[in-house]
Scaffold this motif. Structure first.
Motif: not given
Length: 211
Positions: A90-91, A100-103, A106-111, A166-168
């Motif tokens: 959600g974040l 804010n692409r970088n944030a 980051m949250w996707l990677l944590i997910t 999607l991160v890529v």
């Protein structure tokens, strides 16, 4: 070009900033609506698996019962990891709408990392069950259990792979209406899996441990 500029303009055309970026064109809206229809069919699938499990729960054929098999620590950690991953997902959506692409990445990677923790504990649970003699062919209860929980685990694994791709794309293309729509759809999918897990946690693990 800033992330916010990319999010608002998609790299090419000005858009209405009052509309979420994933809804910036009619095609995106239709694709998102179509995904909700897909989730409806997936809901039917899980409903059938839940019904089968409830019917087969007491049919252990002399094999291990749910109270003997389930490890409280293991399924509690799985639950915490997956539910917290819903929050981080959600974040990621929130940061996407802020441009804010970088944030967001980051949250996707944590997910993704939390999803891997979940899958790791689930695979460990299955391996331990099988090594102790609790196999799918042992009883109707175990067949229903492995099918229901395993199907959910396969969905989570697919979500991890999908999110990784999607991160890529985000790192290469930034936040555009197309990448935003893809991230929004995968977030809907991820929240759906979390909701399904709440039912698994309650119906399968908690009820199974008590009964």
């Amino acid at each position: 070009m800033s992330d916010a500029h990319t999010a608002v303009h998609g790299g090419h055309h000005p858009v209405d900033p009052s509309v979420p970026v994933e809804y910036h064109n009619e095609e995106n809206s239709l694709r998102i609506a179509g995904f909700w229809v897909f989730l409806g069919s997936d809901l039917v699938l899980f409903s059938c698996l839940f019904a089968t499990y409830v019917v087969m729960h007491g049919r252990t054929a002399g094999g291990p019962t749910s109270s003997q098999l389930f490890d409280v620590t293991g399924f509690t950690i799985e639950t915490i990891a997956l539910l917290f991953s819903s929050f981080t997902c959600g974040l990621a959506t929130y940061e996407m709408r802020r441009g804010n692409r970088n944030a967001m990445v980051m949250w996707l990677l944590i997910t993704i990392a939390l999803g891997l923790v979940f899958i790791g504990f689930e695979v460990t649970e299955f391996v331990q069950d099988v090594s102790s003699g609790a196999r799918m062919q042992t009883s109707g209860f175990l067949s229903a259990f492995f099918t229901l929980v395993g199907t959910h685990g396969c969905h989570v694994s697919m979500g991890i792979l999908w999110m990784s791709g999607l991160v890529v794309q985000l790192l290469r293309r930034g936040i555009t209406p197309i990448t935003a729509r893809k991230v929004f759809i995968v977030s809907i999918y991820w929240h759906f899996l979390d909701a399904v897990w709440i039912f698994i946690f309650t119906v399968v693990y908690l009820t199974g441990k008590v009964l």
